[in-house]
Design a protein around this motif. Structure first.
Motif, short mmCIF file in Angstrom:
data_model
loop_
_atom_site.label_atom_id
_atom_site.label_comp_id
_atom_site.label_asym_id
_atom_site.label_seq_id
_atom_site.Cartn_x
_atom_site.Cartn_y
_atom_site.Cartn_z
N LEU A 48 0.69 -1.15 0.02
CA LEU A 48 -0.07 0.07 0.07
C LEU A 48 0.80 1.18 0.05
CD1 LEU A 48 -2.70 -1.17 2.41
CD2 LEU A 48 -2.84 -0.48 0.07
N SER A 49 2.06 1.32 0.52
CA SER A 49 2.94 2.49 0.88
C SER A 49 3.59 2.71 -0.55
CB SER A 49 3.86 2.41 1.88
OG SER A 49 3.21 2.26 3.14
N ALA A 50 3.72 1.66 -1.20
CA ALA A 50 4.25 1.72 -2.56
C ALA A 50 3.30 2.10 -3.79
CB ALA A 50 4.91 0.31 -2.95
N GLY A 51 2.05 2.38 -3.29
CA GLY A 51 1.16 2.77 -4.28
C GLY A 51 0.18 1.74 -4.95
N ASP A 52 0.41 0.23 -4.38
CA ASP A 52 -0.56 -0.60 -5.00
C ASP A 52 -1.69 -0.77 -4.33
OD1 ASP A 52 1.79 -1.63 -6.52
OD2 ASP A 52 2.76 -2.84 -4.80
N ARG A 53 -2.58 -1.57 -4.82
CA ARG A 53 -4.18 -1.57 -4.39
C ARG A 53 -4.03 -2.90 -3.48
NH1 ARG A 53 -8.14 -0.46 -8.95
NH2 ARG A 53 -7.15 -2.17 -9.64
N VAL A 54 -4.67 -3.03 -2.47
CA VAL A 54 -5.20 -4.10 -1.96
C VAL A 54 -6.35 -4.41 -1.56
CG1 VAL A 54 -4.31 -5.62 0.17
CG2 VAL A 54 -2.71 -4.39 -0.95
N PHE A 55 -7.01 -5.39 -2.02
CA PHE A 55 -8.66 -5.35 -1.62
C PHE A 55 -8.82 -6.65 -0.49
CE2 PHE A 55 -8.63 -3.07 -5.78
CZ PHE A 55 -9.67 -2.23 -5.20
N ALA A 56 -9.85 -6.42 0.04
CA ALA A 56 -10.56 -7.72 0.64
C ALA A 56 -11.42 -8.69 0.19
CB ALA A 56 -11.18 -7.12 2.10
N LEU A 57 -11.13 -9.90 0.02
CA LEU A 57 -12.21 -10.83 -0.53
C LEU A 57 -13.15 -11.43 0.66
CD1 LEU A 57 -9.79 -12.80 -2.94
CD2 LEU A 57 -11.22 -10.78 -3.42
N PHE A 58 -14.29 -11.32 0.65
CA PHE A 58 -15.28 -12.13 1.30
C PHE A 58 -15.87 -13.33 0.78
CE2 PHE A 58 -14.86 -7.49 2.32
CZ PHE A 58 -14.93 -7.58 3.76
N PRO A 59 -16.34 -14.12 1.50
CA PRO A 59 -16.86 -15.50 1.26
C PRO A 59 -18.03 -15.06 0.60
CG PRO A 59 -16.64 -15.51 3.43
CD PRO A 59 -15.93 -14.07 2.95
N SER A 60 -18.61 -15.98 -0.40
CA SER A 60 -19.91 -15.71 -0.86
C SER A 60 -20.48 -17.18 -1.40
CB SER A 60 -20.02 -14.96 -2.13
OG SER A 60 -19.35 -15.39 -3.28
N LEU A 61 -21.75 -17.32 -1.93
CA LEU A 61 -22.15 -18.65 -2.32
C LEU A 61 -21.13 -18.95 -3.65
CD1 LEU A 61 -25.86 -18.06 -2.39
CD2 LEU A 61 -24.52 -19.40 -0.84
N HIS A 62 -20.62 -18.10 -4.31
CA HIS A 62 -19.69 -18.55 -5.43
C HIS A 62 -18.30 -18.37 -5.31
CE1 HIS A 62 -23.67 -18.72 -7.50
NE2 HIS A 62 -24.06 -17.70 -6.99
N GLY A 63 -17.59 -18.48 -4.24
CA GLY A 63 -16.24 -18.46 -3.90
C GLY A 63 -16.16 -16.95 -3.03
N HIS A 64 -15.00 -16.18 -3.47
CA HIS A 64 -14.70 -14.92 -2.82
C HIS A 64 -15.11 -13.82 -4.00
CE1 HIS A 64 -12.71 -17.70 0.08
NE2 HIS A 64 -12.79 -16.79 0.71
N VAL A 65 -15.71 -12.72 -3.22
CA VAL A 65 -15.84 -11.66 -4.13
C VAL A 65 -15.08 -10.45 -3.43
CG1 VAL A 65 -17.77 -12.31 -4.96
CG2 VAL A 65 -18.04 -11.07 -2.74
#
Length: 101
Positions: A48-65
């Motif tokens: 993140l400090s280098a400017g990259d994006r980091v997203f959270a994946l949440f469990p769903s019926l069809h895997g992670h979103v």
């Protein structure tokens, strides 16, 4: 700029993220660019400090979103971790993510 996704988190007794299961994502094809690895939270902080994006994946019926993005937060006099960006959202908080054993 790279994009990473976190599918699992390790939490300390205070609920702060201490480790992540994550990997780089190929956003054009919507697939993992490399296998996920377990890493200390400092790796995500550095991305993140280098400017990259980091997203959270949440469990769903069809895997992670992907639902929310992470940002860096300081605590306890300069120690860094990651937290969800923006206001709290129903069922889309750190405690709703899958956990590392």
């Amino acid at each position: 700029m790279k994009t990473f996704a976190v599918s699992k988190v390790g939490l300390d007794a205070g609920g702060r993220i201490t480790s992540v299961l994550w990997g780089q994502v190929d956003t054009e094809r919507n697939v993992w660019a490399a296998p996920e690895v377990e890493a200390p939270v400092l790796a995500a902080v550095e991305a993140l400090s280098a400017g990259d994006r980091v997203f959270a994946l949440f469990p769903s019926l069809h895997g992670h979103v992907p639902e929310r993005q992470f940002v860096v937060a300081d605590y306890d006099g300069g120690r860094a971790t990651i937290v969800m960006d923006g206001p709290a959202t129903h069922e889309r908080e750190v405690h709703d993510m899958d956990r590392l054993g």
